[in-house]
Design an enzyme around this catalytic site. Sequence first.
Site, short mmCIF file in Angstrom:
data_model
loop_
_atom_site.label_atom_id
_atom_site.label_comp_id
_atom_site.label_asym_id
_atom_site.label_seq_id
_atom_site.Cartn_x
_atom_site.Cartn_y
_atom_site.Cartn_z
N GLY A 41 22.02 27.61 -0.88
CA GLY A 41 21.40 26.62 -1.75
C GLY A 41 21.09 27.06 -3.16
O GLY A 41 21.09 26.25 -4.08
N GLU A 96 15.41 31.49 -4.92
CA GLU A 96 15.53 30.53 -3.82
C GLU A 96 15.66 29.12 -4.38
O GLU A 96 15.18 28.85 -5.47
CB GLU A 96 14.30 30.66 -2.91
N ASP A 97 16.29 28.24 -3.62
CA ASP A 97 16.42 26.86 -4.07
C ASP A 97 15.10 26.10 -3.90
O ASP A 97 14.56 25.57 -4.85
CB ASP A 97 17.58 26.14 -3.38
N ASP A 100 9.27 25.45 0.68
CA ASP A 100 8.43 24.38 1.22
C ASP A 100 7.44 24.94 2.24
O ASP A 100 6.33 25.26 1.90
CB ASP A 100 9.23 23.19 1.72
N THR A 101 7.82 25.10 3.50
CA THR A 101 6.86 25.58 4.49
C THR A 101 6.43 27.02 4.25
O THR A 101 5.36 27.43 4.67
CB THR A 101 7.44 25.48 5.92
N GLY A 102 7.27 27.80 3.58
CA GLY A 102 6.97 29.20 3.29
C GLY A 102 7.53 30.16 4.31
O GLY A 102 7.55 31.37 4.08
N LYS A 128 7.39 23.12 -3.17
CA LYS A 128 6.71 22.02 -2.49
C LYS A 128 5.47 22.58 -1.80
O LYS A 128 5.42 22.70 -0.58
CB LYS A 128 7.64 21.36 -1.47
N ASP A 156 21.81 20.97 -0.36
CA ASP A 156 22.71 20.22 0.52
C ASP A 156 21.98 19.57 1.68
O ASP A 156 20.82 19.87 1.97
CB ASP A 156 23.78 21.15 1.09
N ARG A 162 26.17 19.27 -2.66
CA ARG A 162 25.84 20.36 -3.57
C ARG A 162 26.37 20.13 -4.99
O ARG A 162 25.83 20.64 -5.95
CB ARG A 162 26.42 21.68 -3.04
#
Length: 181
Positions: A41, A96-97, A100-102, A128, A156, A162
């Site tokens: 990503g 990193e792209d 979110d959750t980590g 996020k 993606d 992409r």
Amino acid sequence: MGSRVLRVSESEIAERVSEIAKTISLDYRGRELIVVGVLKGAFVFLADLVRKLTIPVVLDFIQVASYGASMTSSGTISLKLPISMDVKGKDVLLVEDIVDTGGTIRFLLDHILSLGAASVAVCAMIDKPERRKVEVPVRYVCLRVPEGFLVGYGLDHAERYRELPGIYELITDASGENHPE
């Protein structure tokens, strides 16, 4: 029929990448920096970012798996492609792209630190933080896009989309099909 909603334009992305590259170049001036891109990503973001840096860098890649074809993380992270160079005693910038959750970033930070890196900083195209399940330090953030499943600019869904130049929210139709237009 599903659709896509433009969340971040190509010009907005280019402006933020340039700003982040200036900050990174100042922060690491005079130091040896290894930039590690998280495949797949981050590859578009990584390419744009390193071309805007004004410091010399060494480039490497790492790949993990946690999503597959799903729109949500499986929660299980596996290393698919390890870093190929020795990072012992070096400063590493992990690109990193989306954070979110980590969970993926925590896995990667712990892994790179276990290899003896002097420091590891995270640079994310999109952050996020409202989705965090694991707290992780994200030092450089290009964009905060709080909701939606995002595609384009290297991001993606099941290896598709992409190539889109901007960042779009993927909207599913009633059948569950995804159709960015």
